[in-house]
Design a protein around this motif. Sequence first.
Motif, mmCIF file in Angstrom:
data_model
loop_
_atom_site.group_PDB
_atom_site.id
_atom_site.type_symbol
_atom_site.label_atom_id
_atom_site.label_comp_id
_atom_site.label_asym_id
_atom_site.label_seq_id
_atom_site.Cartn_x
_atom_site.Cartn_y
_atom_site.Cartn_z
ATOM 1 N N ASN A 84 33.891 -61.931 58.596
ATOM 2 C CA ASN A 84 35.197 -62.572 58.358
ATOM 3 C C ASN A 84 36.287 -61.592 57.923
ATOM 4 O O ASN A 84 37.468 -61.923 57.970
ATOM 5 N N PHE A 85 35.901 -60.393 57.476
ATOM 6 C CA PHE A 85 36.896 -59.366 57.142
ATOM 7 C C PHE A 85 37.574 -58.805 58.391
ATOM 8 O O PHE A 85 38.703 -58.317 58.325
ATOM 9 N N VAL A 86 36.859 -58.826 59.529
ATOM 10 C CA VAL A 86 37.360 -58.146 60.737
ATOM 11 C C VAL A 86 37.777 -59.099 61.856
ATOM 12 O O VAL A 86 38.132 -58.651 62.937
ATOM 13 N N THR A 91 36.592 -68.732 60.512
ATOM 14 C CA THR A 91 36.026 -70.054 60.786
ATOM 15 C C THR A 91 34.498 -70.005 60.738
ATOM 16 O O THR A 91 33.893 -68.962 60.982
ATOM 17 N N ILE A 92 33.913 -71.142 60.426
ATOM 18 C CA ILE A 92 32.455 -71.302 60.431
ATOM 19 C C ILE A 92 32.151 -72.675 61.004
ATOM 20 O O ILE A 92 32.780 -73.669 60.609
ATOM 21 N N SER A 93 31.241 -72.761 61.959
ATOM 22 C CA SER A 93 30.960 -74.043 62.617
ATOM 23 C C SER A 93 30.333 -75.020 61.628
ATOM 24 O O SER A 93 29.740 -74.619 60.618
ATOM 25 N N TYR A 94 30.473 -76.287 61.932
ATOM 26 C CA TYR A 94 29.948 -77.368 61.078
ATOM 27 C C TYR A 94 28.456 -77.177 60.821
ATOM 28 O O TYR A 94 27.984 -77.227 59.679
ATOM 29 N N TYR A 95 27.678 -76.894 61.891
ATOM 30 C CA TYR A 95 26.223 -76.783 61.758
ATOM 31 C C TYR A 95 25.809 -75.483 61.085
ATOM 32 O O TYR A 95 24.848 -75.442 60.326
ATOM 33 N N PHE A 96 26.558 -74.400 61.355
ATOM 34 C CA PHE A 96 26.231 -73.128 60.713
ATOM 35 C C PHE A 96 26.511 -73.212 59.217
ATOM 36 O O PHE A 96 25.791 -72.619 58.404
ATOM 37 N N CYS A 97 27.530 -73.944 58.849
ATOM 38 C CA CYS A 97 27.870 -74.156 57.443
ATOM 39 C C CYS A 97 26.722 -74.887 56.738
ATOM 40 O O CYS A 97 26.311 -74.498 55.637
ATOM 41 N N ALA A 98 26.203 -75.918 57.388
ATOM 42 C CA ALA A 98 25.072 -76.673 56.823
ATOM 43 C C ALA A 98 23.845 -75.776 56.678
ATOM 44 O O ALA A 98 23.143 -75.816 55.660
#
Length: 635
Positions: A84-86, A91-98
């Motif tokens: 996320n620095f580069v 963003t992070i997908s709904y399922y990856f967040c879970a």
Amino acid sequence: MEKHNLTMLNEFILTGITDRPELQAPLFGLLLIIYMISMVGNLGMIILTKIDSKLQTPMYFFLRHLAITDLGYSTAVGPKMLVNFVVNENTISYYFCATQLAFFIVFIASELFILSAMSYDRYVAICNPLLYTVIMPQRTCWVLVAIPYLYSTFVSLLVTIKIFNLSFCGHNVIRHFYCDNLALLFLLCSNTYEIELIILILSVFELISSLLIVLVSYLLVFVAILRMNSAEGRHKAFSTCGSHLTVVVVFYGTLIFMYMQPKSSHCTDTDKVASIFYTLVIPMLNPLIYSLRNKDVKYALHRTWKKICNVFSTVSSYTKMEKHNLTMLSEFILIGITDHSELQAPLFGLLLIIYVISVVGNLGMIILTKIDFKLQTPMYFFLRHLAITDLGYSTTVGPKMLVNFVVDESKISYYFCAVQLAFLLVFIITELFILSAMSYDRYVAICNPLLYTVIMAQRTCWVLVAIPYVYSTFVSLLITIKIFNLSFCGYNVIRHFYCDSLPLLYLLCSNTNEIELIILILASFDLISSLLTVLVSYLLIIVAILRMKSAESRHKAFSICGSHLTVVVVFYGTLIFMYMQPKSSHSFDTDKVASIFYTLVIPMLNPLIYSLRNKDVKYALHRTWKKICKIFSTV
């Protein structure tokens, strides 16, 4: 509102650590260094405590699992945070967040109780030194780590499923650099009273119960130390506890600071700093503390380094010994499955039937998925390659094993033994990654059905099977060449019914540290990486299924995964049982039974599972049979 949640919300935006552009580059560099040190340190600690003969005590057993949990939760957060620095949008997908939330909770909760188990271990070592080996046998140690893993998995699934089954509002900005449960609660439109109460009760229970065990253990340790007459004895006892006590103070201090501060002084930026400390800095500090403050670890590191240097410095001597090896040893003797003569005939008959069913079933599955026009989908493409690998490793072992039942001496030539080992490794390793590719295929089919044909194009499918074949061939050649380039002693009896790597290592006269380390690292990577892909895929699938409103849709989704999930459980269960059992309970007879199961029984079961539980395969079989009957009737 739930419909709005399901259709509109498919990703979150992470605010990250800072929004000041001048701090992005230095923070990225600093955190990358911290994460790399953490990775190297914890992986090194896991390998060192596994291979060094003098670190096979309960203390280092727990230290290995502490390193696993440190590596686990730092990897759950670190890579995504660094990416996320580069990138332009965090963003992070709904399922990856879970998934991130679930794995983070598993490892953090496990670490709490592993630290308390370590404090209990130190209490026993200091207060009951004469009974230490009796109170802390290997079985007790496994119980003390297995319970935290099981409990934390239950808690993780409970909290994650509860949160992601509630309705999120249109606002999808998470004010954090990873998916934390508290940050996610602010985005919910549903009533959060129940989930807040669950999180509060579980967090308080975990923190207080684990901390209480630590405090009571160290209180008893201090009492025992103060009663010692010898100053040397007191110093030794304090040095034994020093490293663990430092880790405990740092870890619990950070958690208490983060979660016990009053709401009035609560600040998101303070949370972020504390989170960086306990998700990245502490996993880096723990292996450093245990290596810098612990003489046993330093000596073990020194010994391992010397062994590695010796391996490279004695390559020329091994080359000379190779000539002796090749001229003196021309064959091995396999002791087979059993030496009871009355069992030879029934076992031969049973295993012959199993192997014939396996060959017919897997060949049939390969042909059926190739010729039937309705089975030309990615799922059946992977199923065809699963059948190829099943047929491959069962045929590598089966025919020779059956021949050995009917000959007087179960001999195998030196070169045929090497070939058998090489092909077995190729097909077994390939199957691991094909099963993980199939789980990814099922994830895409259920979670992204509209994009399924786009994501799982034919080129992608070929890449997902080509990489395992190429990688497994490399690993197979590396291990086989390494083993057969070393020197065997005069004793040539292999305590197995085929040429497996572990029984062959017992026959070597050469130093086996290097090849054992290679096998350990590669086997751990193969098993963990493929199993992790399967677990993440099915965790995302379960979350997606639980969000479905229709009972019919849920049943259809479960039926799609049923066959593959059965195969995965049987295959991985057998491998984990065989290779992860403790050394104290290790038995060649147990290995033989497990080996029969995964080299002959599983290749027989897989086509049966997919044909009996899968309507498409049954209909394709019926269509093919009708075509064959028509051909013969017209002749």
